[in-house]
Design an enzyme around this catalytic site. Sequence first.
Site, short mmCIF file in Angstrom:
data_model
loop_
_atom_site.label_atom_id
_atom_site.label_comp_id
_atom_site.label_asym_id
_atom_site.label_seq_id
_atom_site.Cartn_x
_atom_site.Cartn_y
_atom_site.Cartn_z
N HIS A 1 1.18 4.75 -2.51
CA HIS A 1 0.77 5.56 -3.68
C HIS A 1 2.04 6.21 -4.19
O HIS A 1 2.67 6.99 -3.46
CB HIS A 1 -0.25 6.63 -3.27
CG HIS A 1 -1.48 6.05 -2.65
ND1 HIS A 1 -2.64 5.83 -3.35
CD2 HIS A 1 -1.72 5.63 -1.38
CE1 HIS A 1 -3.55 5.31 -2.55
NE2 HIS A 1 -3.02 5.17 -1.35
N GLU B 1 -11.17 3.53 5.86
CA GLU B 1 -10.07 4.41 6.33
C GLU B 1 -10.73 5.47 7.22
O GLU B 1 -10.48 5.54 8.41
CB GLU B 1 -9.35 5.04 5.13
CG GLU B 1 -8.23 6.00 5.53
CD GLU B 1 -7.55 6.67 4.32
OE1 GLU B 1 -8.09 6.60 3.20
OE2 GLU B 1 -6.47 7.28 4.52
N HIS C 1 0.86 -1.19 0.00
CA HIS C 1 0.00 0.00 0.00
C HIS C 1 0.89 1.23 0.00
O HIS C 1 1.25 1.77 1.04
CB HIS C 1 -0.92 -0.04 1.23
CG HIS C 1 -1.95 1.05 1.27
ND1 HIS C 1 -3.12 0.95 2.01
CD2 HIS C 1 -2.01 2.26 0.67
CE1 HIS C 1 -3.84 2.04 1.87
NE2 HIS C 1 -3.17 2.87 1.06
N ASP D 1 1.71 4.02 2.76
CA ASP D 1 0.66 4.85 2.15
C ASP D 1 1.25 5.99 1.30
O ASP D 1 1.36 5.85 0.09
CB ASP D 1 -0.30 5.37 3.22
CG ASP D 1 -1.69 5.70 2.69
OD1 ASP D 1 -1.95 5.43 1.50
OD2 ASP D 1 -2.53 6.20 3.46
N1 ADE Z 1 -4.63 8.62 -2.16
C1 ADE Z 1 -3.40 8.72 -1.66
N2 ADE Z 1 -3.39 8.41 -0.36
C2 ADE Z 1 -4.66 8.07 -0.04
C3 ADE Z 1 -5.29 7.63 1.14
N3 ADE Z 1 -4.64 7.47 2.29
N4 ADE Z 1 -6.62 7.42 1.10
C4 ADE Z 1 -7.30 7.58 -0.03
N5 ADE Z 1 -6.75 7.97 -1.16
C5 ADE Z 1 -5.44 8.22 -1.17
ZN ZN Z 2 -3.81 4.71 0.48
#
Ligand code: ADE
Ligand code: ZN
Length: 348
Positions: free
Chosen positions: A29, A210, A27, A288
């Site tokens: 991005h 989340e 996970h 993340d």
């Molecule tokens: N895009 C990048 N980080 C994110 C996150 N923590 N939650 C949702 N979308 C994202």
């Molecule tokens: Zn994320």
Amino acid sequence: MNTDALERISPIRLPDLLRRMPKAELHIHIEGSLEPELIFALAARNGVVLPYASVDALRQAYAFTNLQSFLDIYYAGASVMLTEQDFFDMAWAYLERATADNVVHAEIFFDPQTHTARGVSMETVINGLHRACAKAPGALGINATLIMCFLRHLSEEEAFQTLEQAMPLRDKFIGVGLDSSELGHPPEKFARVFARCRELGLHLVAHAGEEGPPAYIWTALDLLKVERIDHGIQSVKDAALMGRLARDRIPLTVCPLSNLKLRVFPTLADHNLGQLFDAGLVATINSDDPAYFGGYMNENFVQTFAAIGLTAQHAYTLANNSFTASFIDDVQRRAYIDRLDACFDSFA
Ligand code: ADE
Ligand code: ZN
């Protein structure tokens, strides 16, 4: 790995073990790995004017109150990306940094709509990222694959258009995900596009729980038919859901420093990872958006273990879970777990 050996590992050596153990990151991005220095370098290279005077001024803006307050800055940061080389450089910087944390396998999210909306082509995005992933095993010793995320604040029709644009590059990504603003954008909004992705043989994941309610995790599982839940921390509010996640061994990709910085928990000591473990869930630790949340993988592990008092047994389980939850074949999985065992044996 036998439990006696794990019990012999002194707690003092735990941070070192956490740093040294091989692990998978599931996970991340890639746009969230853009460090302020690289944002400014790319802005200068591409003649993009940023609304921040300096690297320090940008970093000072990283004081988030919730997910949306972060996303606004995250999308602004990504606006410096224009060429295939930019995408290569962004991914390469992450892969070098992840390798330093003994990440041996990464499944990397990217948000093509953030770029195609600015006139950058899908080929530019995917070819740049993929070139870095293809070079990584030989040059760095890390394996890396790509997962294309749909932005959930946009429409399902736009997600379908994105999928269509990406189809000529289908062999360069292994799955699809769902990210961006969660509240008000439930998974079911994307049921048809996920069904199509499933027919295409793509792996399926989605951010759920989340900030959003357990209901979003149920619909991600039952309507989108995802194989992993990204975050999923709100599942503790629903005992039946916890039972389902445990029984079906649905992995959760938990991101502790993200949850702290986006104020899901007031302190890291309040994080519910221990509860998820106790309920028998397949939890993993991930970063993340590490450039924004104050830490890459090892920082997430070391700070979380210190804050909630986890042990060498948890360390082994988390690293093992990261390989179990990966979209790799059984031969590769066995090879990674053998490396993990060898690392723990050297500490026992
Ligand atoms: N895009 C990048 N980080 C994110 C996150 N923590 N939650 C949702 N979308 C994202
Ligand atoms: Zn994320």
